[in-house]
Scaffold this motif. Structure first.
Motif, PDB file in Angstrom:
ATOM      1  N   GLU A 122      28.938  34.521  31.126  1.00  0.00           N
ATOM      2  CA  GLU A 122      30.357  34.628  31.488  1.00  0.00           C
ATOM      3  C   GLU A 122      30.833  36.071  31.388  1.00  0.00           C
ATOM      4  N   TYR A 133      37.910  35.051  28.038  1.00  0.00           N
ATOM      5  CA  TYR A 133      36.853  34.118  28.471  1.00  0.00           C
ATOM      6  C   TYR A 133      35.498  34.830  28.566  1.00  0.00           C
ATOM      7  N   HIS A 169      33.698  35.555  40.676  1.00  0.00           N
ATOM      8  CA  HIS A 169      33.156  35.038  39.424  1.00  0.00           C
ATOM      9  C   HIS A 169      32.002  34.061  39.673  1.00  0.00           C
ATOM     10  N   GLU A 170      32.246  33.053  40.510  1.00  0.00           N
ATOM     11  CA  GLU A 170      31.221  32.014  40.697  1.00  0.00           C
ATOM     12  C   GLU A 170      29.997  32.532  41.456  1.00  0.00           C
ATOM     13  N   HIS A 206      27.687  34.458  39.278  1.00  0.00           N
ATOM     14  CA  HIS A 206      26.758  33.536  38.595  1.00  0.00           C
ATOM     15  C   HIS A 206      25.541  33.263  39.481  1.00  0.00           C
TER      16      HIS A 206
HETATM   17 ZN   LIG Z   1      31.702  31.280  34.732  1.00  0.00          ZN
END
Ligand SMILES: [Zn+2]
Length: 260
Positions: free
Chosen positions: A223, A216, A162-163, A166
């Motif tokens: 996101e 989310y 996830h990070e 980004h």
């Molecule tokens: Zn995030």
């Protein structure tokens, strides 16, 4: 131009060879850590060998430090770096340009953010996070969550993927769910596909319907891309069910055959 490109490629290969000669992760260490990580099970021997080289490059070029007294071991570093490099396995190390540091907290960590709303009013907010990715800055992770996601995989949950997704997204200077696409991919096709799927998810949630994926993802388009990247690698069947078109775009981007 061709000569310049050839020179750069040759220089890059020489540099990579030199890093691997000095810092290739020993096979027994690599094997004992990665064989316990479900997210890597799909890779064949050639892909694993490539991932080992990319991970070794990562450990040489990036800095993984502990916060709040956390002592960072080689096992912890490899656990983070191997998952991060899974994202760029078929893209290239230049996709991780523009930042150096990964900061590991022992567990979830507290952050204070200041935001100014449209009326000019300043809001101070405190949040408890398991991961955070700064634009042109460090990636911050909770080791508790990294370890849980790496070794006890839960479909659709992986804080490292996830990070670092980004990080790919922010390469063009803004986090908006649009990483720099590979040559030959259609910007319009990507935008239309993600826009449609994102709106569909928001509408489903607004109507109180249950969704296939983590809610989310509906926070914002950045996101959405990061969460869907988690599904792409940890639960592709759920992603295909949610949106075959988004799956196809991510498969093109991450260069993974659609049939897998
Ligand atoms: Zn995030």
């Amino acid at each position: 131009m061709a000569n310049h490109f050839t020179f750069c490629t040759t220089l890059w290969r020489w540099r990579m060879r030199s890093i691997l000669k000095r810092h290739l992760i020993p096979h027994h260490i690599w094997q004992s850590i990665t064989e316990r990580m479900p997210v890597l099970r799909e890779l064949d021997a050639v892909q694993m060998a490539h991932l080992r080289k990319m991970t070794s490059w990562f450990l040489d070029q990036k800095s993984i430090n502990g916060a709040q007294g956390l002592e960072v071991t080689l096992e912890m570093k490899v656990t983070v770096a191997a998952q991060a490099c899974l994202l760029i396995l078929n893209l290239g190390v230049e996709y991780f340009d523009g930042w150096i540091e990964v900061l590991l907290y022992p567990g979830a960590f507290r952050v204070n953010h200041t935001q100014v709303d449209s009326m000019g009013v300043i809001h101070n907010e405190t949040s408890i996070l398991t991961g955070e990715s700064w634009l042109r800055g460090p990636v911050i992770l909770s080791w508790d969550n990294v370890e849980r996601d790496a070794y006890y995989c839960k479909a659709g949950h992986n804080v490292v993927l996830h990070e670092f997704a980004h990080k790919l997204d922010s390469l063009n200077g803004v986090m908006n769910g649009m990483p720099p696409l590979r040559r030959g991919m259609s910007l319009k096709r990507w935008s239309d596909t993600f826009y449609e799927a994102y709106n569909e998810l928001c509408l489903q949630l607004k109507a109180g319907e249950s969704a296939y994926i983590n809610h989310y993802a509906a926070t914002n388009p950045a996101e959405f891309y990061a969460v869907l990247s988690e599904y792409f690698f940890t639960a592709p069947d759920i992603l295909k069910k949610f949106s075959p078109d988004v799956y196809e775009q991510l498969a093109l981007f991450y260069r993974k055959p659609v049939s897998q």
